[in-house]
Each structure stands twice: as C-alpha cells, then as structure tokens.
Design a protein around this motif. Structure first.
Motif, mmCIF file in Angstrom:
data_model
loop_
_atom_site.group_PDB
_atom_site.id
_atom_site.type_symbol
_atom_site.label_atom_id
_atom_site.label_comp_id
_atom_site.label_asym_id
_atom_site.label_seq_id
_atom_site.Cartn_x
_atom_site.Cartn_y
_atom_site.Cartn_z
ATOM 1 N N GLU A 1 -4.239 -1.737 16.742
ATOM 2 C CA GLU A 1 -3.272 -2.725 16.247
ATOM 3 C C GLU A 1 -2.915 -2.524 14.778
ATOM 4 O O GLU A 1 -1.853 -2.935 14.338
ATOM 5 N N ASP A 2 -3.834 -1.914 14.017
ATOM 6 C CA ASP A 2 -3.558 -1.699 12.589
ATOM 7 C C ASP A 2 -2.615 -0.519 12.346
ATOM 8 O O ASP A 2 -2.099 -0.352 11.251
ATOM 9 N N LEU A 3 -2.444 0.307 13.381
ATOM 10 C CA LEU A 3 -1.538 1.451 13.250
ATOM 11 C C LEU A 3 -0.115 0.920 13.195
ATOM 12 O O LEU A 3 0.343 0.215 14.098
ATOM 13 N N SER B 1 0.636 3.993 8.715
ATOM 14 C CA SER B 1 -0.536 3.561 7.981
ATOM 15 C C SER B 1 -1.548 3.054 9.014
ATOM 16 O O SER B 1 -1.170 2.498 10.039
ATOM 17 N N CYS B 2 -2.833 3.296 8.753
ATOM 18 C CA CYS B 2 -3.875 2.909 9.710
ATOM 19 C C CYS B 2 -4.631 1.676 9.278
ATOM 20 O O CYS B 2 -5.518 1.206 9.987
ATOM 21 N N SER B 3 -4.352 1.184 8.093
ATOM 22 C CA SER B 3 -5.098 0.009 7.668
ATOM 23 C C SER B 3 -4.252 -0.854 6.752
ATOM 24 O O SER B 3 -3.353 -0.370 6.067
ATOM 25 N N ILE B 4 -4.548 -2.132 6.784
ATOM 26 C CA ILE B 4 -3.852 -3.090 5.929
ATOM 27 C C ILE B 4 -4.087 -2.700 4.460
ATOM 28 O O ILE B 4 -3.197 -2.812 3.627
ATOM 29 N N LEU B 5 -5.300 -2.200 4.188
ATOM 30 C CA LEU B 5 -5.658 -1.834 2.818
ATOM 31 C C LEU B 5 -4.734 -0.737 2.286
ATOM 32 O O LEU B 5 -4.190 -0.846 1.188
ATOM 33 N N GLU B 6 -4.539 0.306 3.104
ATOM 34 C CA GLU B 6 -3.668 1.407 2.688
ATOM 35 C C GLU B 6 -2.231 0.909 2.503
ATOM 36 O O GLU B 6 -1.526 1.320 1.579
ATOM 37 N N LYS B 7 -1.839 -0.013 3.378
ATOM 38 C CA LYS B 7 -0.476 -0.543 3.320
ATOM 39 C C LYS B 7 -0.277 -1.380 2.051
ATOM 40 O O LYS B 7 0.741 -1.276 1.381
ATOM 41 N N ASN B 8 -1.287 -2.193 1.734
ATOM 42 C CA ASN B 8 -1.135 -3.103 0.598
ATOM 43 C C ASN B 8 -1.460 -2.469 -0.751
ATOM 44 O O ASN B 8 -0.899 -2.868 -1.773
ATOM 45 N N PRO C 1 -1.407 1.218 -1.603
ATOM 46 C CA PRO C 1 -1.282 2.644 -1.298
ATOM 47 C C PRO C 1 -1.703 3.516 -2.477
ATOM 48 O O PRO C 1 -1.488 3.146 -3.631
ATOM 49 N N GLY C 2 -2.318 4.655 -2.181
ATOM 50 C CA GLY C 2 -2.668 5.619 -3.230
ATOM 51 C C GLY C 2 -1.412 6.323 -3.726
ATOM 52 O O GLY C 2 -0.314 6.058 -3.243
ATOM 53 N N ASP C 3 -1.582 7.246 -4.682
ATOM 54 C CA ASP C 3 -0.434 7.927 -5.298
ATOM 55 C C ASP C 3 0.431 8.662 -4.283
ATOM 56 O O ASP C 3 1.652 8.566 -4.311
ATOM 57 N N ASP C 4 -0.236 9.400 -3.372
ATOM 58 C CA ASP C 4 0.507 10.202 -2.407
ATOM 59 C C ASP C 4 1.321 9.303 -1.468
ATOM 60 O O ASP C 4 2.513 9.537 -1.252
ATOM 61 N N PHE C 5 0.681 8.263 -0.948
ATOM 62 C CA PHE C 5 1.380 7.368 -0.018
ATOM 63 C C PHE C 5 2.485 6.605 -0.746
ATOM 64 O O PHE C 5 3.575 6.415 -0.198
ATOM 65 N N SER C 6 2.230 6.219 -2.004
ATOM 66 C CA SER C 6 3.262 5.524 -2.797
ATOM 67 C C SER C 6 4.491 6.394 -2.976
ATOM 68 O O SER C 6 5.626 5.908 -2.875
ATOM 69 N N ALA C 7 4.268 7.686 -3.229
ATOM 70 C CA ALA C 7 5.394 8.602 -3.427
ATOM 71 C C ALA C 7 6.198 8.724 -2.133
ATOM 72 O O ALA C 7 7.433 8.750 -2.161
ATOM 73 N N ARG C 8 5.490 8.764 -0.998
ATOM 74 C CA ARG C 8 6.203 8.862 0.283
ATOM 75 C C ARG C 8 6.956 7.569 0.574
ATOM 76 O O ARG C 8 8.062 7.592 1.119
ATOM 77 N N ILE C 9 6.389 6.433 0.197
ATOM 78 C CA ILE C 9 7.072 5.148 0.378
ATOM 79 C C ILE C 9 8.388 5.155 -0.405
ATOM 80 O O ILE C 9 9.442 4.774 0.118
ATOM 81 N N GLU C 10 8.330 5.631 -1.640
ATOM 82 C CA GLU C 10 9.546 5.660 -2.477
ATOM 83 C C GLU C 10 10.607 6.566 -1.879
ATOM 84 O O GLU C 10 11.799 6.254 -1.897
ATOM 85 N N GLU C 11 10.171 7.725 -1.349
ATOM 86 C CA GLU C 11 11.100 8.679 -0.743
ATOM 87 C C GLU C 11 11.784 8.047 0.484
ATOM 88 O O GLU C 11 13.006 8.134 0.633
ATOM 89 N N VAL C 12 10.981 7.393 1.336
ATOM 90 C CA VAL C 12 11.542 6.773 2.545
ATOM 91 C C VAL C 12 12.449 5.598 2.164
ATOM 92 O O VAL C 12 13.515 5.403 2.747
ATOM 93 N N ARG C 13 12.057 4.857 1.133
ATOM 94 C CA ARG C 13 12.870 3.733 0.656
ATOM 95 C C ARG C 13 14.263 4.236 0.236
ATOM 96 O O ARG C 13 15.282 3.623 0.530
ATOM 97 N N LYS C 14 14.284 5.384 -0.440
ATOM 98 C CA LYS C 14 15.544 5.975 -0.889
ATOM 99 C C LYS C 14 16.387 6.416 0.318
ATOM 100 O O LYS C 14 17.585 6.163 0.379
ATOM 101 N N ARG C 15 15.734 7.068 1.286
ATOM 102 C CA ARG C 15 16.446 7.514 2.493
ATOM 103 C C ARG C 15 17.048 6.310 3.227
ATOM 104 O O ARG C 15 18.182 6.371 3.716
ATOM 105 N N ILE C 16 16.290 5.228 3.301
ATOM 106 C CA ILE C 16 16.765 4.027 3.993
ATOM 107 C C ILE C 16 18.016 3.481 3.298
ATOM 108 O O ILE C 16 18.991 3.117 3.947
ATOM 109 N N SER C 17 18.006 3.485 1.963
ATOM 110 C CA SER C 17 19.158 2.936 1.242
ATOM 111 C C SER C 17 20.399 3.794 1.466
ATOM 112 O O SER C 17 21.521 3.306 1.367
#
Ligand SMILES: [Zn+2]
Length: 100
Positions: free
Chosen positions: A11-13, A59-66, A68-84
């Motif tokens: 469920e956390d996935l 993301s596999c955990s609420i912790l990672e989602k809330n 995120p480390g540097d690598d995941f944060s960078a990917r979040i920003e990239e996807v955020r840009k693609r979405i826009s």
C-alpha cells in the motif's frame, strides 16, 4: 489488481507523480483566468493524459515521500517541470474532445 497489491502489503508503493499532477491541476482549478471544464471527468482525463506522458516516480515509504533525499528531490523537480509542460497540452486535448 488492487487485491494483489494489498496481499503483498504494498500500500505504501505510490507514484509520487500523481500528487505532483494534482498539485498543478489544483492551482489551475483555482486560477479564475484559465477557462476549462472543472468537472471530475475532465480533471481525471487531464491527469491520466499527463501521467501517461511523464516518467513515473515511485516511492516505497511515506518517509521518502515526505523527506526526499537529494537524488529523489532532483527527480521530483524534473517531473514537476515535465508536468508543467504537458498539462496545457492535456487541457487542450480534453477541451477539444469534451462533449458537454
Ligand atoms: Zn467536464
């Protein structure tokens, strides 16, 4: 499908890109200057079109989602840009095909 995900206690996935898409849809819904149908069907269609065009971001955990480390944060920003970039295209497609 849902039953099996539950069976494997996965469920956390979660695809974080879904949250990012609705973050931007929410901003558009509340922006009175953008004219488009805000019904549930049109908004879900827009979300599906965008989510099929941007990379998934699992993301596999609420912790990672809330926190995120540097690598995941960078990917979040990239996807955020693609979405826009994809959201206005999706909005146009839904607007053209909507029959209500
Ligand atoms: Zn609609």
């Amino acid at each position: 499908m849902r039953g099996l995900k539950k069976l494997y206690e996965a469920e956390d996935l979660e695809n974080v890109a879904e949250d990012l898409v609705f973050e931007q849809i929410d901003a558009l819904v509340n922006d009175g200057n953008t004219k488009f149908c805000r019904c549930k069907v049109c908004l879900q269609d827009m979300a599906a079109i965008v989510l099929n065009r941007v990379p998934a971001l699992y993301s596999c955990s609420i912790l990672e989602k809330n926190s995120p480390g540097d690598d995941f944060s960078a990917r979040i920003e990239e996807v955020r840009k693609r979405i826009s970039e994809e959201l206005p295209v999706a909005m146009d497609m839904v607007r053209r095909n909507n029959n209500h």
